[in-house]
Design a protein around this motif. Structure first.
Motif: not given
Length: 89
Positions: A24-45
């Motif tokens: 998720v971090e390397f796919a560039g989601l943090l730049e393009s869709s920040y909040w989606l990436a944050v929530w995916i990372i939070v759920v996985l964590s």
């Protein structure tokens, strides 16, 4: 299932979840869709934390009171973090 097989399976699941998190971090989601990436990372964590606490820290086989005590500590830590974040902004 023996303990060795169970722990190996849990390790495999943790490895896959960590790999997805890095993806998720390397796919560039943090730049393009920040909040989606944050929530995916939070759920996985959160899923990884529950697996570690449940199986490697043996909370799954402890009395429920011990699990509630650990969950209460987590709630207090999250409340303090939210209060600190609120006071910063």
């Amino acid at each position: 299932m023996s303990h060795a097989k169970l722990y190996t399976a849990i390790f495999g699941v943790l490895f896959v979840l960590a790999t997805v998190q890095v993806g998720v971090e390397f796919a560039g989601l943090l730049e393009s869709s920040y909040w989606l990436a944050v929530w995916i990372i939070v759920v996985l964590s959160a899923a990884k934390a529950l697996l570690v606490a449940g199986y490697y820290q043996h909370l799954r086989w402890e009395p429920r009171a011990v699990s509630y005590l650990a969950a209460g500590g987590l709630v207090v830590a999250l409340a303090l973090t939210a209060a600190a974040a609120y006071s910063i902004t």
